[in-house]
Design a protein around this motif. Sequence first.
Motif, short mmCIF file in Angstrom:
data_model
loop_
_atom_site.label_atom_id
_atom_site.label_comp_id
_atom_site.label_asym_id
_atom_site.label_seq_id
_atom_site.Cartn_x
_atom_site.Cartn_y
_atom_site.Cartn_z
N ALA A 34 0.82 -1.22 0.00
CA ALA A 34 0.00 0.00 0.00
C ALA A 34 0.85 1.26 0.00
O ALA A 34 0.48 2.26 -0.61
N LEU A 35 1.99 1.23 0.68
CA LEU A 35 2.80 2.43 0.84
C LEU A 35 3.99 2.50 -0.11
O LEU A 35 4.91 3.28 0.10
N TYR A 36 3.96 1.68 -1.16
CA TYR A 36 5.05 1.71 -2.12
C TYR A 36 5.16 3.11 -2.73
O TYR A 36 4.21 3.63 -3.29
N GLY A 37 6.30 3.73 -2.60
CA GLY A 37 6.53 5.06 -3.16
C GLY A 37 5.94 6.19 -2.34
O GLY A 37 5.83 7.31 -2.82
N LEU A 43 0.35 14.40 0.33
CA LEU A 43 -0.86 13.92 1.00
C LEU A 43 -1.84 15.06 1.23
O LEU A 43 -1.56 15.99 1.98
N ARG A 44 -2.97 14.96 0.57
CA ARG A 44 -4.06 15.89 0.83
C ARG A 44 -4.91 15.33 1.95
O ARG A 44 -4.74 14.18 2.37
N THR A 45 -5.83 16.11 2.45
CA THR A 45 -6.70 15.67 3.54
C THR A 45 -7.51 14.45 3.12
O THR A 45 -7.69 13.52 3.91
N VAL A 46 -7.97 14.44 1.89
CA VAL A 46 -8.75 13.31 1.38
C VAL A 46 -7.89 12.05 1.36
O VAL A 46 -8.35 10.97 1.75
N LEU A 51 -6.29 6.67 3.58
CA LEU A 51 -5.28 5.81 4.17
C LEU A 51 -5.70 5.35 5.57
O LEU A 51 -5.48 4.20 5.94
N GLY A 52 -6.30 6.25 6.33
CA GLY A 52 -6.80 5.87 7.65
C GLY A 52 -7.90 4.83 7.54
O GLY A 52 -7.96 3.87 8.33
#
Length: 105
Positions: A34-37, A43-46, A51-52
């Motif tokens: 999921a966090l590749y790169g 990171l925007r708020t959306v 991600l949360g």
Amino acid sequence: MAKAAFNKKKTPFTSTLDLNLRKKLVKCYIWSTALYGAETWTLRTVDQKHLGNFEMWCWRRMEKSSWTDRVRNEEVLLRVSEERNILHEIRKRKVRTIVPQIVKV
């Protein structure tokens, strides 16, 4: 893509293995996908919200808890003895990427 990886290999994550082992597996295999790169992401708020939500989805699936069960996020986090930390992990990765470049200059 990470949800697909989770669903392909969901047996170890939802089995009767030790909770700590299952958490390590999720962080190693699913979060790495999921966090590749993530070091280069803006990171925007959306995006932070998504991600949360993804993090909570992983913990819920690991605990075999459906969203229709009406279990609060805090309760799920208590069951898995975790805190929300996927955004913290992204920030750590960004710092690790930037700091070596500053030291070289």
